[in-house]
Design a protein around this motif. Structure first.
Motif, PDB file in Angstrom:
ATOM      1  N   MET A  23       0.842  -1.185   0.000  1.00 26.35           N
ATOM      2  CA  MET A  23       0.000   0.000   0.000  1.00 26.35           C
ATOM      3  C   MET A  23       0.885   1.246   0.000  1.00 26.35           C
ATOM      4  O   MET A  23       1.810   1.361   0.779  1.00 26.35           O
ATOM      5  CB  MET A  23      -0.896  -0.027   1.237  1.00 26.35           C
ATOM      6  CG  MET A  23      -1.891   1.082   1.278  1.00 26.35           C
ATOM      7  SD  MET A  23      -3.042   0.973   2.663  1.00 26.35           S
ATOM      8  CE  MET A  23      -3.662  -0.677   2.497  1.00 26.35           C
ATOM      9  N   SER A  24       0.570   2.157  -0.845  1.00 25.67           N
ATOM     10  CA  SER A  24       1.339   3.389  -0.971  1.00 25.67           C
ATOM     11  C   SER A  24       1.088   4.311   0.217  1.00 25.67           C
ATOM     12  O   SER A  24      -0.019   4.373   0.751  1.00 25.67           O
ATOM     13  CB  SER A  24       0.930   4.094  -2.262  1.00 25.67           C
ATOM     14  OG  SER A  24       1.402   5.407  -2.281  1.00 25.67           O
ATOM     15  N   LYS A  25       2.109   5.035   0.603  1.00 25.76           N
ATOM     16  CA  LYS A  25       1.976   5.998   1.696  1.00 25.76           C
ATOM     17  C   LYS A  25       1.079   7.172   1.306  1.00 25.76           C
ATOM     18  O   LYS A  25       0.700   7.963   2.150  1.00 25.76           O
ATOM     19  CB  LYS A  25       3.346   6.514   2.132  1.00 25.76           C
ATOM     20  CG  LYS A  25       4.134   5.499   2.905  1.00 25.76           C
ATOM     21  CD  LYS A  25       3.509   5.267   4.258  1.00 25.76           C
ATOM     22  CE  LYS A  25       4.371   4.360   5.090  1.00 25.76           C
ATOM     23  NZ  LYS A  25       3.765   3.993   6.341  1.00 25.76           N
ATOM     24  N   THR A  26       0.763   7.294   0.022  1.00 28.51           N
ATOM     25  CA  THR A  26      -0.134   8.366  -0.395  1.00 28.51           C
ATOM     26  C   THR A  26      -1.593   7.947  -0.264  1.00 28.51           C
ATOM     27  O   THR A  26      -2.482   8.786  -0.295  1.00 28.51           O
ATOM     28  CB  THR A  26       0.129   8.788  -1.852  1.00 28.51           C
ATOM     29  OG1 THR A  26      -0.107   7.678  -2.710  1.00 28.51           O
ATOM     30  CG2 THR A  26       1.540   9.308  -2.031  1.00 28.51           C
ATOM     31  N   GLU A  27      -1.833   6.651  -0.116  1.00 28.43           N
ATOM     32  CA  GLU A  27      -3.202   6.151  -0.036  1.00 28.43           C
ATOM     33  C   GLU A  27      -3.821   6.478   1.315  1.00 28.43           C
ATOM     34  O   GLU A  27      -3.241   6.200   2.362  1.00 28.43           O
ATOM     35  CB  GLU A  27      -3.232   4.642  -0.252  1.00 28.43           C
ATOM     36  CG  GLU A  27      -2.963   4.238  -1.675  1.00 28.43           C
ATOM     37  CD  GLU A  27      -3.106   2.745  -1.873  1.00 28.43           C
ATOM     38  OE1 GLU A  27      -4.052   2.157  -1.329  1.00 28.43           O
ATOM     39  OE2 GLU A  27      -2.256   2.181  -2.565  1.00 28.43           O
ATOM     40  N   LEU A  28      -4.997   7.039   1.266  1.00 33.91           N
ATOM     41  CA  LEU A  28      -5.691   7.406   2.498  1.00 33.91           C
ATOM     42  C   LEU A  28      -5.886   6.212   3.419  1.00 33.91           C
ATOM     43  O   LEU A  28      -5.792   6.341   4.636  1.00 33.91           O
ATOM     44  CB  LEU A  28      -7.042   8.033   2.161  1.00 33.91           C
ATOM     45  CG  LEU A  28      -6.983   9.383   1.455  1.00 33.91           C
ATOM     46  CD1 LEU A  28      -8.369   9.789   0.977  1.00 33.91           C
ATOM     47  CD2 LEU A  28      -6.395  10.440   2.364  1.00 33.91           C
ATOM     48  N   THR A  29      -6.137   5.053   2.840  1.00 34.56           N
ATOM     49  CA  THR A  29      -6.402   3.876   3.667  1.00 34.56           C
ATOM     50  C   THR A  29      -5.157   3.360   4.384  1.00 34.56           C
ATOM     51  O   THR A  29      -5.260   2.435   5.187  1.00 34.56           O
ATOM     52  CB  THR A  29      -7.051   2.751   2.843  1.00 34.56           C
ATOM     53  OG1 THR A  29      -6.230   2.464   1.715  1.00 34.56           O
ATOM     54  CG2 THR A  29      -8.456   3.136   2.394  1.00 34.56           C
ATOM     55  N   SER A  30      -4.003   3.963   4.124  1.00 32.82           N
ATOM     56  CA  SER A  30      -2.814   3.589   4.892  1.00 32.82           C
ATOM     57  C   SER A  30      -2.801   4.292   6.250  1.00 32.82           C
ATOM     58  O   SER A  30      -1.993   3.959   7.115  1.00 32.82           O
ATOM     59  CB  SER A  30      -1.532   3.891   4.113  1.00 32.82           C
ATOM     60  OG  SER A  30      -1.322   5.278   3.987  1.00 32.82           O
ATOM     61  N   LEU A  31      -3.707   5.250   6.434  1.00 38.77           N
ATOM     62  CA  LEU A  31      -3.825   5.945   7.717  1.00 38.77           C
ATOM     63  C   LEU A  31      -4.675   5.124   8.679  1.00 38.77           C
ATOM     64  O   LEU A  31      -5.652   4.494   8.269  1.00 38.77           O
ATOM     65  CB  LEU A  31      -4.486   7.316   7.527  1.00 38.77           C
ATOM     66  CG  LEU A  31      -3.739   8.326   6.672  1.00 38.77           C
ATOM     67  CD1 LEU A  31      -4.621   9.549   6.421  1.00 38.77           C
ATOM     68  CD2 LEU A  31      -2.434   8.727   7.336  1.00 38.77           C
ATOM     69  N   MET A  32      -4.325   5.180   9.961  1.00 36.05           N
ATOM     70  CA  MET A  32      -5.138   4.530  10.982  1.00 36.05           C
ATOM     71  C   MET A  32      -6.530   5.158  10.961  1.00 36.05           C
ATOM     72  O   MET A  32      -6.660   6.382  10.804  1.00 36.05           O
ATOM     73  CB  MET A  32      -4.501   4.721  12.357  1.00 36.05           C
ATOM     74  CG  MET A  32      -5.245   4.061  13.478  1.00 36.05           C
ATOM     75  SD  MET A  32      -4.359   4.348  15.035  1.00 36.05           S
ATOM     76  CE  MET A  32      -5.262   3.286  16.110  1.00 36.05           C
ATOM     77  N   ASN A  33      -7.536   4.358  11.111  1.00 36.69           N
ATOM     78  CA  ASN A  33      -8.945   4.764  11.173  1.00 36.69           C
ATOM     79  C   ASN A  33      -9.571   5.056   9.810  1.00 36.69           C
ATOM     80  O   ASN A  33     -10.759   5.358   9.746  1.00 36.69           O
ATOM     81  CB  ASN A  33      -9.156   5.998  12.074  1.00 36.69           C
ATOM     82  CG  ASN A  33      -8.577   5.836  13.453  1.00 36.69           C
ATOM     83  OD1 ASN A  33      -8.847   4.856  14.132  1.00 36.69           O
ATOM     84  ND2 ASN A  33      -7.763   6.782  13.878  1.00 36.69           N
ATOM     85  N   VAL A  34      -8.794   5.014   8.738  1.00 42.44           N
ATOM     86  CA  VAL A  34      -9.340   5.323   7.415  1.00 42.44           C
ATOM     87  C   VAL A  34      -9.425   4.041   6.596  1.00 42.44           C
ATOM     88  O   VAL A  34      -8.417   3.513   6.137  1.00 42.44           O
ATOM     89  CB  VAL A  34      -8.496   6.378   6.674  1.00 42.44           C
ATOM     90  CG1 VAL A  34      -9.078   6.649   5.291  1.00 42.44           C
ATOM     91  CG2 VAL A  34      -8.415   7.664   7.478  1.00 42.44           C
TER      92      VAL A  34
END
Length: 84
Positions: free
Chosen positions: A1-12
């Protein structure tokens, strides 16, 4: 998963990423420096529906992470939201 992807954030997850896309936010860097309340209000306005305030807590978490802060569960932002 790319660090630009929102889903790489916790809770997203995919659902929150979909909400954020309604505010034209599709990448993490688009969250940095933004006002979470403004993002939440934009989503509510575009959906013509007042969303659960827990969505705002989640957006607060995402913006905080985009600003370089460590990830925290979304519910830790609830007291901050309620304090106004």
């Amino acid at each position: 998963m790319s660090k630009t992807e929102l889903t790489s954030l916790m809770n997203v997850g995919p659902a929150v990423a979909d909400y954020l896309s309604r505010a034209e936010i599709t990448r993490i860097d688009q969250l940095a420096g933004r006002d979470p309340v403004e993002i939440y209000e934009t989503i509510c306005e575009r959906d013509q529906h007042r969303h659960d305030p827990c969505l705002l807590d989640t957006i607060m978490s995402a913006v905080d992470q985009a600003n370089g802060n460590p990830p925290r569960p979304w519910w830790t932002y609830t007291p901050q939201r309620k304090a106004g």
